[in-house]
Scaffold this active site. Structure first.
Site, PDB file in Angstrom:
ATOM      1  N   PRO A 242      -1.570   7.725 -10.596  1.00 10.76           N
ATOM      2  CA  PRO A 242      -2.031   8.526  -9.447  1.00 10.76           C
ATOM      3  C   PRO A 242      -2.555   9.896  -9.872  1.00 10.76           C
ATOM      4  CG  PRO A 242       0.136   7.591  -9.038  1.00 10.76           C
ATOM      5  CD  PRO A 242      -0.152   7.401 -10.506  1.00 10.76           C
TER       6      PRO A 242
ATOM      7  N   GLU B 215       8.893   5.046 -12.688  1.00 12.01           N
ATOM      8  CA  GLU B 215       8.461   6.385 -12.248  1.00 12.01           C
ATOM      9  C   GLU B 215       7.209   6.841 -12.975  1.00 12.01           C
ATOM     10  OE1 GLU B 215      10.641   5.838  -9.591  1.00 12.01           O
ATOM     11  OE2 GLU B 215       9.604   7.777  -9.594  1.00 12.01           O
TER      12      GLU B 215
ATOM     13  N   ARG C 292     -18.226  -7.312 -12.468  1.00  9.48           N
ATOM     14  CA  ARG C 292     -19.315  -7.806 -11.608  1.00  9.48           C
ATOM     15  C   ARG C 292     -20.635  -7.103 -11.876  1.00  9.48           C
ATOM     16  NH1 ARG C 292     -20.568  -4.849  -7.212  1.00  9.48           N
ATOM     17  NH2 ARG C 292     -21.253  -6.607  -5.927  1.00  9.48           N
TER      18      ARG C 292
ATOM     19  N   ASP D   9     -25.692  -2.846  -2.936  1.00  9.20           N
ATOM     20  CA  ASP D   9     -24.270  -2.652  -2.627  1.00  9.20           C
ATOM     21  C   ASP D   9     -24.071  -1.291  -1.989  1.00  9.20           C
ATOM     22  OD1 ASP D   9     -22.650  -4.084  -5.587  1.00  9.20           O
ATOM     23  OD2 ASP D   9     -23.214  -4.922  -3.638  1.00  9.20           O
TER      24      ASP D   9
END
Ligand code: 4FV
Length: 242
Positions: free
Chosen positions: A87, A114, A151, A165
């Site tokens: 994160p 953690e 992709r 896209d």
């Protein structure tokens, strides 16, 4: 051909991902080579420990250096870009996915518990987050990266299909329709049935601009509009003010 090595304590999580649809075909076509490595296999103690309690106290467990880094040392090479999923990383984007397609070898490290012993970051080139929320592990985020990059690789899917896209030109994608031309009283916009390619192109550009303006104005903030786009934006704002 790109090589992707994923370091994870839960290799079984990748079974479906690697043997389905576009990723499966890209592997079969030799466009990409993907290997998942369980770094618990590098643990030395008889409990195969890969984590321990945090120095200084606190909740939860922390991933140790030795098993993870010994595993990393078996897959790293001169072309490798080592990516840590957490994160605290840079937020992933389509632009980042496009940039990563220029790499020959990605090594993606999945966290758990953690987090990581900080010294693991000495062996990492790049840290990526897929969003401001906390997952139980880095496996899903590593699949997000692997999917979005694979992709885009030459030969993975028809080039044309990712040209319009969302985000490919910095705008959200225009509304799409398919058969039937009328569903439950809802009709497909006439222009799309007209076969008039220029009108269709214009309509789609206007819809992309309008949708981006309404849903993601942040994407338009630094956009250098073409003359045509600027004119369409005036039309859109005038129509919305009505
Ligand atoms: C995450 C994210 C993420 C944090 C603790 C795994 C978890 C555990 N990874 N983008 N957001 N990771 O939440 O990439 O180590």
């Amino acid at each position: 051909m790109m090589k992707i090595d994923i370091l994870s304590l839960f290799p079984e999580m990748f079974e479906g991902f690697l043997h389905t649809s576009i990723i499966k075909r890209a592997i079969e076509k030799g466009v990409v080579e993907i290997h998942v490595h369980d770094f618990r296999e590098f643990a030395h103690d008889r409990h195969k420990s890969v984590d321990d309690t945090p120095y200084g106290g606190g909740q939860g467990m922390v991933l140790m250096c030795q098993p993870l880094l010994d595993c990393l040392k078996t897959v790293v090479d001169k072309d490798a870009l080592v990516i840590l999923m957490s994160p605290q990383g840079q937020t992933f984007s389509q632009k980042m996915a496009v940039d990563l397609t220029n790499e020959k070898h990605l090594i993606i490290i999945c966290g758990h518990y953690e987090g990581f012993d900080e010294r693991i970051r000495d062996y990492v080139d790049m840290e990526i987050s897929i969003g401001d929320y906390v997952l139980t592990g880095g496996e899903l985020s590593s699949m997000v990266i692997t999917d979005a990059v694979t992709r885009l690789l030459h030969g993975a899917i028809r080039e044309a299909s990712h040209e319009d896209d969302s985000f490919s030109d910095g705008l959200l994608e225009y509304p799409q329709y398919t058969k039937p031309a009328e569903y439950d009283g809802a009709k497909v916009p006439e222009v799309l049935l007209s076969g008039h390619h220029e009108n269709i192109r214009k309509w789609r550009l206007k819809q992309s601009l309008k949708r981006t303006y309404l849903r993601r104005p942040d994407l338009l903030r630094d956009r250098a509009f073409t003359k045509e786009e600027a004119k369409l934006m005036e039309e859109i704002q005038a129509e919305l003010e009505k």
